[in-house]
Design a protein around this motif. Structure first.
Motif, PDB file in Angstrom:
ATOM      1  N   GLU A   1       4.709   8.969  -8.244  1.00 35.90           N
ATOM      2  CA  GLU A   1       4.418   8.169  -9.441  1.00 35.90           C
ATOM      3  C   GLU A   1       3.777   6.833  -9.038  1.00 35.90           C
ATOM      4  O   GLU A   1       2.811   6.381  -9.654  1.00 35.90           O
ATOM      5  N   HIS A   2       4.319   6.216  -7.994  1.00 31.06           N
ATOM      6  CA  HIS A   2       3.772   4.932  -7.540  1.00 31.06           C
ATOM      7  C   HIS A   2       2.298   5.085  -7.145  1.00 31.06           C
ATOM      8  O   HIS A   2       1.486   4.199  -7.424  1.00 31.06           O
ATOM      9  N   TYR A   3       1.984   6.185  -6.463  1.00 37.44           N
ATOM     10  CA  TYR A   3       0.609   6.409  -5.997  1.00 37.44           C
ATOM     11  C   TYR A   3      -0.138   7.422  -6.865  1.00 37.44           C
ATOM     12  O   TYR A   3      -1.082   8.070  -6.385  1.00 37.44           O
TER      13      TYR A   3
ATOM     14  N   ARG B   1      -6.614  12.463  -3.769  1.00 35.16           N
ATOM     15  CA  ARG B   1      -7.209  12.115  -2.470  1.00 35.16           C
ATOM     16  C   ARG B   1      -6.652  12.991  -1.347  1.00 35.16           C
ATOM     17  O   ARG B   1      -5.493  13.384  -1.381  1.00 35.16           O
ATOM     18  N   PRO B   2      -7.477  13.284  -0.331  1.00 34.65           N
ATOM     19  CA  PRO B   2      -7.012  14.174   0.749  1.00 34.65           C
ATOM     20  C   PRO B   2      -5.804  13.622   1.510  1.00 34.65           C
ATOM     21  O   PRO B   2      -4.993  14.397   2.021  1.00 34.65           O
ATOM     22  N   PHE B   3      -5.659  12.316   1.578  1.00 37.09           N
ATOM     23  CA  PHE B   3      -4.543  11.738   2.333  1.00 37.09           C
ATOM     24  C   PHE B   3      -3.260  11.639   1.518  1.00 37.09           C
ATOM     25  O   PHE B   3      -2.228  11.187   2.030  1.00 37.09           O
TER      26      PHE B   3
ATOM     27  N   GLY C   1      -2.972   4.578   8.003  1.00 34.71           N
ATOM     28  CA  GLY C   1      -1.849   5.419   7.596  1.00 34.71           C
ATOM     29  C   GLY C   1      -0.482   4.815   7.912  1.00 34.71           C
ATOM     30  O   GLY C   1       0.558   5.392   7.569  1.00 34.71           O
ATOM     31  N   ARG C   2      -0.466   3.678   8.583  1.00 32.13           N
ATOM     32  CA  ARG C   2       0.794   2.971   8.894  1.00 32.13           C
ATOM     33  C   ARG C   2       0.526   1.481   8.731  1.00 32.13           C
ATOM     34  O   ARG C   2       0.610   0.709   9.671  1.00 32.13           O
TER      35      ARG C   2
END
Ligand code: RTP
Length: 156
Positions: free
Chosen positions: A54-56, A62-64, A118-119
């Motif tokens: 929900e947040h994103y 998106r692929p990621f 990614g981090r």
């Protein structure tokens, strides 16, 4: 555009699981606190998959996205916060730095402590509408504190 740039503007800031694991919580909070912003709410949360999705939600195609959801739901908590003060949404994005830490200003959280998109340690609301949505998603109204910081008149 100016109407929300008051001392009561609020942003949702979240230290992601890598920030908690790497024990950077204090250093990150210090950047907001020492700038003069007011801490309105703070809690650790181990997000469910539903909450992360929900947040994103805007990034769901998106692929990621699956990797992003697994990162946020790694089992390590996040630190969810609401910070308040003048221009905090835009300034919060500057404190956090560019999404890709390799493009982030060296003085920003990502530019100082991260190298991987990614981090990238931290989230900050990117608009008044996302801040409103995110604060409502992560916090109940009675978790948002109302008080006047002692230094408020000197910094805002
Ligand atoms: P955030 O929402 O976390 O503050 O990040 P942002 O606005 O700077 O970036 P956004 O485009 O909304 O992306 C959200 C988060 O998704 C991860 N991401 N991974 N692997 C990739 O190419 C990629 N792109 C984005 C990052 O964790 C980013 O913060």
């Amino acid at each position: 555009a100016g109407e929300h740039k008051t001392a009561s503007e609020r942003s949702f800031i979240m230290i992601k699981p890598d920030g908690v694991s790497r024990q950077l919580v204090g250093k990150i909070i210090d950047k907001f606190e020492s700038r003069g912003y007011k801490l309105v709410a703070l809690k650790t949360v181990t997000p469910s998959k539903e909450l992360a999705q929900e947040h994103y939600a805007d990034l769901s195609s998106r692929p990621f996205f699956p990797g992003l959801v697994s990162y946020i739901t790694s089992g390590v908590p996040v630190v969810a916060m609401v910070w308040e003060g003048k221009d905090v949404i835009k300034q919060g994005r500057r404190i956090v730095g560019a999404t890709n830490p390799l493009d982030a200003d060296p003085g920003s959280v990502r530019g100082q402590y991260a190298v991987s998109v990614g981090r990238n340690l931290i989230h900050a609301s990117d608009s008044f509408d996302s801040a409103t949505k995110e604060i409502g998603l992560w916090f109940k109204e009675n978790e948002l504190s109302q008080y006047e910081p002692a230094a408020w008149g000197w910094v805002m």
